[in-house]
Design a protein around this motif. Structure first.
Motif, PDB file in Angstrom:
ATOM      1  N   VAL A 269       0.848  -1.187   0.000  1.00 31.32           N
ATOM      2  CA  VAL A 269       0.000   0.000   0.000  1.00 31.32           C
ATOM      3  C   VAL A 269       0.891   1.247   0.000  1.00 31.32           C
ATOM      4  O   VAL A 269       1.822   1.374   0.794  1.00 31.32           O
ATOM      5  CB  VAL A 269      -0.941   0.006   1.215  1.00 31.32           C
ATOM      6  N   GLY A 270       0.606   2.144  -0.915  1.00 40.55           N
ATOM      7  CA  GLY A 270       1.386   3.367  -1.053  1.00 40.55           C
ATOM      8  C   GLY A 270       1.766   3.583  -2.505  1.00 40.55           C
ATOM      9  O   GLY A 270       1.257   2.918  -3.425  1.00 40.55           O
ATOM     10  N   THR A 293       8.869   5.153 -14.028  1.00 37.75           N
ATOM     11  CA  THR A 293       7.738   4.353 -13.586  1.00 37.75           C
ATOM     12  C   THR A 293       7.113   4.936 -12.329  1.00 37.75           C
ATOM     13  O   THR A 293       7.786   5.587 -11.524  1.00 37.75           O
ATOM     14  CB  THR A 293       8.167   2.898 -13.295  1.00 37.75           C
ATOM     15  N   ARG A 294       5.828   4.686 -12.204  1.00 39.46           N
ATOM     16  CA  ARG A 294       5.085   5.050 -10.996  1.00 39.46           C
ATOM     17  C   ARG A 294       4.032   3.981 -10.759  1.00 39.46           C
ATOM     18  O   ARG A 294       3.268   3.640 -11.663  1.00 39.46           O
ATOM     19  CB  ARG A 294       4.419   6.422 -11.148  1.00 39.46           C
ATOM     20  N   SER A 295       4.019   3.422  -9.573  1.00 31.96           N
ATOM     21  CA  SER A 295       3.040   2.390  -9.248  1.00 31.96           C
ATOM     22  C   SER A 295       2.503   2.656  -7.849  1.00 31.96           C
ATOM     23  O   SER A 295       3.182   3.264  -7.009  1.00 31.96           O
ATOM     24  CB  SER A 295       3.669   0.993  -9.307  1.00 31.96           C
ATOM     25  N   GLY A 296       1.308   2.199  -7.618  1.00 26.75           N
ATOM     26  CA  GLY A 296       0.699   2.407  -6.322  1.00 26.75           C
ATOM     27  C   GLY A 296      -0.436   1.429  -6.079  1.00 26.75           C
ATOM     28  O   GLY A 296      -1.072   0.940  -7.018  1.00 26.75           O
ATOM     29  N   VAL A 297      -0.669   1.136  -4.818  1.00 30.35           N
ATOM     30  CA  VAL A 297      -1.745   0.243  -4.396  1.00 30.35           C
ATOM     31  C   VAL A 297      -2.555   0.943  -3.317  1.00 30.35           C
ATOM     32  O   VAL A 297      -1.984   1.487  -2.360  1.00 30.35           O
ATOM     33  CB  VAL A 297      -1.198  -1.097  -3.865  1.00 30.35           C
ATOM     34  N   GLN A 298      -3.864   0.948  -3.493  1.00 32.21           N
ATOM     35  CA  GLN A 298      -4.775   1.525  -2.505  1.00 32.21           C
ATOM     36  C   GLN A 298      -5.755   0.449  -2.041  1.00 32.21           C
ATOM     37  O   GLN A 298      -6.230  -0.361  -2.848  1.00 32.21           O
ATOM     38  CB  GLN A 298      -5.541   2.708  -3.102  1.00 32.21           C
ATOM     39  N   TRP A 299      -6.057   0.448  -0.728  1.00 30.35           N
ATOM     40  CA  TRP A 299      -6.949  -0.553  -0.144  1.00 30.35           C
ATOM     41  C   TRP A 299      -7.855   0.138   0.858  1.00 30.35           C
ATOM     42  O   TRP A 299      -7.366   0.843   1.765  1.00 30.35           O
ATOM     43  CB  TRP A 299      -6.139  -1.661   0.516  1.00 30.35           C
ATOM     44  N   ASP A 300      -9.148  -0.050   0.696  1.00 26.69           N
ATOM     45  CA  ASP A 300     -10.122   0.599   1.583  1.00 26.69           C
ATOM     46  C   ASP A 300     -10.766  -0.390   2.552  1.00 26.69           C
ATOM     47  O   ASP A 300     -11.773  -0.054   3.195  1.00 26.69           O
ATOM     48  CB  ASP A 300     -11.202   1.306   0.765  1.00 26.69           C
ATOM     49  N   GLY A 301     -10.193  -1.579   2.667  1.00 26.77           N
ATOM     50  CA  GLY A 301     -10.750  -2.591   3.547  1.00 26.77           C
ATOM     51  C   GLY A 301     -11.627  -3.604   2.850  1.00 26.77           C
ATOM     52  O   GLY A 301     -11.855  -4.701   3.369  1.00 26.77           O
ATOM     53  N   ARG A 302     -12.132  -3.268   1.660  1.00 25.25           N
ATOM     54  CA  ARG A 302     -12.975  -4.196   0.906  1.00 25.25           C
ATOM     55  C   ARG A 302     -12.445  -4.465  -0.496  1.00 25.25           C
ATOM     56  O   ARG A 302     -12.582  -5.577  -1.002  1.00 25.25           O
ATOM     57  CB  ARG A 302     -14.399  -3.645   0.809  1.00 25.25           C
ATOM     58  N   ARG A 306      -4.969  -1.088  -8.013  1.00 21.00           N
ATOM     59  CA  ARG A 306      -3.556  -1.094  -8.391  1.00 21.00           C
ATOM     60  C   ARG A 306      -3.381  -0.287  -9.662  1.00 21.00           C
ATOM     61  O   ARG A 306      -4.061  -0.511 -10.664  1.00 21.00           O
ATOM     62  CB  ARG A 306      -3.048  -2.521  -8.611  1.00 21.00           C
ATOM     63  N   GLU A 307      -2.443   0.654  -9.630  1.00 22.45           N
ATOM     64  CA  GLU A 307      -2.178   1.537 -10.768  1.00 22.45           C
ATOM     65  C   GLU A 307      -0.707   1.445 -11.134  1.00 22.45           C
ATOM     66  O   GLU A 307       0.171   1.409 -10.268  1.00 22.45           O
ATOM     67  CB  GLU A 307      -2.543   2.975 -10.422  1.00 22.45           C
ATOM     68  N   GLN A 322      -6.090  -1.499 -12.297  1.00 26.34           N
ATOM     69  CA  GLN A 322      -6.789  -2.749 -12.043  1.00 26.34           C
ATOM     70  C   GLN A 322      -7.447  -2.693 -10.668  1.00 26.34           C
ATOM     71  O   GLN A 322      -6.909  -2.088  -9.731  1.00 26.34           O
ATOM     72  CB  GLN A 322      -5.820  -3.935 -12.098  1.00 26.34           C
ATOM     73  N   PHE A 323      -8.606  -3.353 -10.560  1.00 27.76           N
ATOM     74  CA  PHE A 323      -9.355  -3.416  -9.306  1.00 27.76           C
ATOM     75  C   PHE A 323      -9.558  -4.878  -8.921  1.00 27.76           C
ATOM     76  O   PHE A 323      -9.550  -5.775  -9.770  1.00 27.76           O
ATOM     77  CB  PHE A 323     -10.705  -2.717  -9.441  1.00 27.76           C
ATOM     78  N   GLY A 324      -9.731  -5.092  -7.630  1.00 28.26           N
ATOM     79  CA  GLY A 324     -10.001  -6.434  -7.134  1.00 28.26           C
ATOM     80  C   GLY A 324     -10.664  -6.373  -5.772  1.00 28.26           C
ATOM     81  O   GLY A 324     -10.519  -5.389  -5.032  1.00 28.26           O
TER      82      GLY A 324
END
Length: 362
Positions: A269-270, A293-302, A306-307, A322-324
């Motif tokens: 995450v970050g 390059t730039r990458s990041g992961v966000q998580w809201d608990g559910r 991913r970008e 991408q979403f999951g």
């Protein structure tokens, strides 16, 4: 009226025109302009200092102590007498040869470590779980950019061995630190029975004495069936000849690989920024490709987002999101859109792979 014109310049040709009629005045003026230009050039050449680029034009040869060595630069070419050769900058070496040299300097030799087998569906260990192995990387004939990698698993009394050839081609990319990635069809794994249709392998140079190799194996139905992680450390040989493929390692010089904790989702995450290097396809002209390059992961608990974005040397950007759905923070497999899986692996690694390869275009 008649006139007489003569060129009195000591280096110029003697030209005399007499009794020039009116229709020849234009020719006389053109001849005068040409003679004046010739005299100006000859006068200016007397003030030119001799330069290395003009030396081949001089009649007297250079002393041997001042002649440049023929092998001073690998891209140097012989210059024929009387021909002017100009070079604005040093020509770079062959990128393919430079990359293969990076591979051989770092990877050739003996490596030892353990092999971990992971299920891409659950993220759990699968048989044969964890095994110890020995890897010898040997250079083949000189002038051929190929190396043989021999893997040995098992006890000394009943070892199991497989061999493969690594060749510098379009499916093989080498980084400057010795890390590499390659694609292989019809691959075998030493401690697993049978074969696999396709293998994606990546080796990461962690330090001068440690590397992590990762293999994604697809079965003959093009499904991702196994993830193999090789944690390896270099074996330092004390033999006089340092032969490869013969047991010359001593217990005193063995280096144990550092044990790292498995990667967790919260560690991803970050946002991360950096640089990447790769190879263009031959259909696009080939050559090296360097991007920001730039990458990041966000998580809201559910759910997870991913970008990934890259910007090339011409400031052209490409972005993928991408979403999951993720129920909790303790998981090893994150399913994403379009049939991808994000797997959290040992040694602080992760991978994002398609569950099934696209069918070949007939």
């Amino acid at each position: 009226p008649s006139c007489a014109v003569g060129n009195t310049h000591p280096l110029g040709p003697k030209v005399f025109l007499s009794a020039a009629p009116a229709d020849q005045r234009a020719m006389v003026r053109a001849m005068l302009a040409l003679l004046a230009l010739t005299a100006a050039l000859q006068t200016a050449s007397a003030f030119l200092a001799p330069t290395p680029s003009l030396l081949p034009l001089r009649a007297s040869p250079l002393p041997l102590s001042r002649r440049p060595a023929a092998s001073a630069h690998p891209g140097a070419r012989a210059t024929l007498p009387g021909r002017l050769a100009m070079q604005w900058m040093d020509q770079p070496e062959d990128p393919a040869e430079e990359g293969w040299k990076s591979f051989t300097v770092y990877n050739l030799g003996r490596w030892k470590g353990r092999t971990l087998h992971i299920s891409p569906e659950t993220g759990e260990y699968i048989a044969p779980f964890s095994t110890d192995h020995l890897v010898d990387v040997l250079d083949m004939d000189k002038g051929i950019r190929s190396a043989k990698m021999r893997t040995i698993v098992g006890e000394d009394t009943a070892p199991r061995m497989t061999e493969c050839v690594i060749t510098a081609n379009e499916d093989f990319h080498i980084a400057h630190d010795g890390s590499y990635s390659r694609d292989q069809t019809f691959a075998e794994v030493t401690d697993v029975e049978g074969a696999f249709r396709f293998c994606i392998e990546m080796s990461l140079a962690v330090s001068m004495h440690e590397r992590v190799r990762f293999q994604a194996l697809y079965d003959f139905e093009s499904r991702l069936s196994r993830i193999v992680v090789h944690e390896e450390y270099r074996v330092v040989s004390t033999g006089a000849s340092r032969l490869i493929g013969i047991k010359l390692d001593d217990d005193d010089v063995k280096r144990e690989a550092e044990v790292r904790s498995p990667l967790t989702m919260l560690s991803l995450v970050g946002e991360f920024r950096g640089e990447a290097e790769g190879m263009r396809s031959s259909r696009l002209g080939g050559g090296e490709l360097r991007t920001k390059t730039r990458s990041g992961v966000q998580w809201d608990g559910r759910s997870i987002r991913r970008e990934f974005e890259v910007v090339d040397e011409r400031l052209r950007s490409s972005r993928k999101v991408q979403f999951g759905d993720v129920g909790g923070g303790v998981t090893d497999v994150l399913p994403l859109e379009e049939g991808y899986r994000l797997l959290l692996l040992p040694s602080g690694c992760f991978c994002c792979l398609p569950e099934r390869l696209e069918p070949e275009i007939s």
